[in-house]
Design a protein around this motif. Structure first.
Motif, mmCIF file in Angstrom:
data_model
loop_
_atom_site.group_PDB
_atom_site.id
_atom_site.type_symbol
_atom_site.label_atom_id
_atom_site.label_comp_id
_atom_site.label_asym_id
_atom_site.label_seq_id
_atom_site.Cartn_x
_atom_site.Cartn_y
_atom_site.Cartn_z
ATOM 1 N N GLU A 48 -6.738 -42.663 -4.932
ATOM 2 C CA GLU A 48 -7.155 -41.301 -4.601
ATOM 3 C C GLU A 48 -6.638 -40.299 -5.627
ATOM 4 O O GLU A 48 -7.336 -39.360 -6.011
ATOM 5 C CB GLU A 48 -6.662 -40.925 -3.197
ATOM 6 N N MET A 49 -5.402 -40.505 -6.074
ATOM 7 C CA MET A 49 -4.825 -39.611 -7.091
ATOM 8 C C MET A 49 -5.607 -39.702 -8.398
ATOM 9 O O MET A 49 -5.892 -38.700 -9.046
ATOM 10 C CB MET A 49 -3.363 -39.976 -7.357
ATOM 11 N N ALA A 50 -5.937 -40.930 -8.791
ATOM 12 C CA ALA A 50 -6.679 -41.117 -10.050
ATOM 13 C C ALA A 50 -8.040 -40.439 -9.952
ATOM 14 O O ALA A 50 -8.495 -39.781 -10.901
ATOM 15 C CB ALA A 50 -6.825 -42.604 -10.354
ATOM 16 N N LEU A 51 -8.690 -40.587 -8.795
ATOM 17 C CA LEU A 51 -9.999 -39.949 -8.596
ATOM 18 C C LEU A 51 -9.849 -38.429 -8.645
ATOM 19 O O LEU A 51 -10.616 -37.735 -9.314
ATOM 20 C CB LEU A 51 -10.594 -40.394 -7.253
ATOM 21 N N HIS A 52 -8.840 -37.920 -7.960
ATOM 22 C CA HIS A 52 -8.641 -36.466 -7.923
ATOM 23 C C HIS A 52 -8.366 -35.912 -9.326
ATOM 24 O O HIS A 52 -8.906 -34.881 -9.725
ATOM 25 C CB HIS A 52 -7.480 -36.125 -6.992
ATOM 26 N N ARG A 53 -7.537 -36.630 -10.053
ATOM 27 C CA ARG A 53 -7.180 -36.184 -11.401
ATOM 28 C C ARG A 53 -8.433 -36.077 -12.285
ATOM 29 O O ARG A 53 -8.644 -35.096 -12.993
ATOM 30 C CB ARG A 53 -6.170 -37.174 -11.988
ATOM 31 N N LEU A 54 -9.272 -37.118 -12.208
ATOM 32 C CA LEU A 54 -10.504 -37.092 -13.001
ATOM 33 C C LEU A 54 -11.451 -36.003 -12.518
ATOM 34 O O LEU A 54 -12.145 -35.370 -13.312
ATOM 35 C CB LEU A 54 -11.187 -38.464 -12.951
ATOM 36 N N ASP A 55 -11.462 -35.778 -11.202
ATOM 37 C CA ASP A 55 -12.318 -34.738 -10.630
ATOM 38 C C ASP A 55 -11.949 -33.382 -11.250
ATOM 39 O O ASP A 55 -12.820 -32.586 -11.608
ATOM 40 C CB ASP A 55 -12.109 -34.714 -9.103
ATOM 41 N N CYS A 56 -10.651 -33.131 -11.404
ATOM 42 C CA CYS A 56 -10.189 -31.872 -12.014
ATOM 43 C C CYS A 56 -10.487 -31.849 -13.508
ATOM 44 O O CYS A 56 -11.025 -30.870 -14.030
ATOM 45 C CB CYS A 56 -8.681 -31.697 -11.815
ATOM 46 N N LEU A 57 -10.139 -32.943 -14.190
ATOM 47 C CA LEU A 57 -10.339 -32.976 -15.640
ATOM 48 C C LEU A 57 -11.820 -32.899 -15.994
ATOM 49 O O LEU A 57 -12.180 -32.412 -17.060
ATOM 50 C CB LEU A 57 -9.718 -34.237 -16.243
#
Ligand code: ATP
Ligand code: MG
Length: 452
Positions: free
Chosen positions: A365-374
């Motif tokens: 979930e963190m990896a997905l969220h990080r990419l969502d922001c980037l």
């Protein structure tokens, strides 16, 4: 210290055995391509004029993995080497399987292969390349070109269209124009290919390409995406509020995230496939939930209320069709369903935040969220907040052992299951919020609840 024997050396010794017994035998296909490119081959395949029975007779340990088309696995020193008899394939009725195969010679075997760069042989004993299809020319030009007439080759086996895109984007090659035109023309035929075979190519494209988002766009431009993943096509052109998404529409955003997947990824407890499909499908619920409504400032904007849970349900259907294992289907849909929660992390009760961080899927979930922001506004404040919180909490478990359990409550004379569940939850939340610091404190609170 034992000497390390590589798969290549074992494969070369298998070739040598075949040649010593009078059979022509060569390294074939992908391993020849990869060696010429200076890449590490995945595995070494051998092609030979020896018939399957002859191969079986020469080696002590073999498995007839595809004997009907001449493929025998030779097991030597723990390595499995595939040895295939030179063959040609005659016609297909269904665009999936050859009608008949005929054992033949090296040249015919080269001509039945998919792309020129995959159609070469190498003799590891004489150190000689056998190139009947201009594979070297296309390797130099960095070009994926169908062997022979591209339309005919894609009509024979429709999966080759997806393989072409995979090789273009994993090798960072161009696509030969005639091969590309043939794909544009034949794209609808990909529907006839089983979802499992499509999944293999799609997954490899998404997880092995240098820029997987660019590969996905290529699939869309050639008209393959609408048959491979029709559910995601409405993302193309789906507008979203520019203040949150300066990069563009939902498809553009998703492709940008996919392209960023390979950059500074923190190692996590999930597979590349789980991350790729979480990214691919995280906003698939946006087109069906799009509406116009007031934003936080009261000004009307495009909204996607409930898109995370709608998207998770759509993703589940897609992943079932692609025959994903349950565990991965669950982690991907969990990540999609929860991807909007990160907006609230800074205002969450400690119990809510700790349960979120303590979940098995959290790193995904963190990896997905990080990419969502980037892949949009580029602000990582929520991500950073969580990482700081994890550091702050490093000395205690995110999900501690509960102070009390169901038996403690039964001993107090509480027997209604629902009530037990509610009390346990409140007790555990209180424990994680530091309102209770011992079992005694929890039991005292339970007693006071009982006398209320
Ligand atoms: P990778 O590194 O991805 O394994 P590869 O080239 O070895 O690449 P494989 O799918 O393992 O790909 O296939 C081995 C070889 O068999 C290919 O190099 C190609 O020559 C041939 N081949 C595989 N699939 C097809 C196909 N659908 N049509 C024609 N030839 C094929
Ligand atoms: Mg291979």
């Amino acid at each position: 210290m034992g000497k390390v024997v590589t798969q290549k050396q074992i494969a070369a010794s298998v070739v040598q055995t075949l040649q010593h017994n009078g059979y022509m035998a060569l390294f074939a296909g992908g391993c020849v391509r990869d060696e010429l490119l200076g890449r590490e081959p995945k595995d070494y395949d051998i092609a030979t004029e020896a018939y399957p029975e002859e191969v079986e007779a020469l080696f002590p340990k073999t498995v007839p993995i595809g004997k009907a088309f001449g493929v025998i696995a030779v097991i030597e020193q723990g390595e499995t080497i595939e040895v295939a008899t030179f063959r040609e394939e005659v016609g297909t009725l269904d665009g999936r399987h050859p009608e008949t195969i005929m054992f033949s010679a090296a040249k015919e075997d080269a001509l039945r292969r998919d792309f020129t760069i995959n159609g070469m042989f190498f003799d590891p004993i004489k150190k000689q390349l056998h190139d009947y299809v201009h594979g070297q020319r296309d390797l130099k030009k960095k070009r994926v070109t169908a062997i022979g007439d591209p339309e005919e080759r894609f009509r024979e086996d429709h999966l080759r269209m997806l393989r072409a895109i995979r090789f273009v984007h994993t090798l960072q090659f161009d696509l030969d124009p005639a091969t590309e035109n043939a794909i544009k023309k034949m794209a609808p035929l990909i529907q006839k290919i089983s979802a499992e075979r499509i999944e293999v190519e799609l997954t490899r494209t998404l997880t092995e390409s240098a820029r997987p988002g660019t590969a996905l766009k290529h699939l869309q431009e050639l008209g393959l995406l609408e048959y491979v993943l029709p559910e995601i096509l409405p993302m193309v052109g789906q507008e979203q509020p520019p203040q949150f998404h300066p990069e563009g529409d939902v498809f553009e955003h998703t492709c940008l995230m996919l392209d960023l997947m390979n950059e500074h990824q923190e190692p996590g407890s999930f597979s590349p496939r789980e991350l790729a499909y979480s990214v691919l499908l995280h906003d698939v619920g946006k087109p069906p939930t799009a509406s116009i409504g007031p934003g936080a400032d009261g000004v009307p904007r495009i909204r996607f209320d409930g898109h995370a849970s709608v998207g998770a349900k759509m993703a589940e259907k897609i992943l079932i069709r692609l025959k994903f294992p349950n565990v991965e289907k669950k982690s991907i849909t969990t990540a999609i369903a929860g991807h909007m929660r990160f907006m609230d992390v800074q205002n969450m009760k400690a119990s809510t935040l700790r349960k979120m961080i303590g979940a098995e899927t959290f790193e995904l979930e963190m990896a997905l969220h990080r990419l969502d922001c980037l892949g949009s506004h580029r602000a990582l404040e929520h991500y950073t907040f969580v990482r700081d919180y994890q550091k702050k909490m490093a000395h205690e478990p995110m999900l501690p052992e509960p102070f009390i359990n169901g038996k403690d409550l039964v001993d107090l004379g509480i027997c209604e299951g629902k009530r037990i569940g509610r009390i346990l939850k409140e007790a555990y939340d209180g424990q994680m919020e530091n309102r209770f610091t011992s079992k005694e404190e929890v039991l005292k609170w339970v007693q006071s609840e009982l006398t209320d």
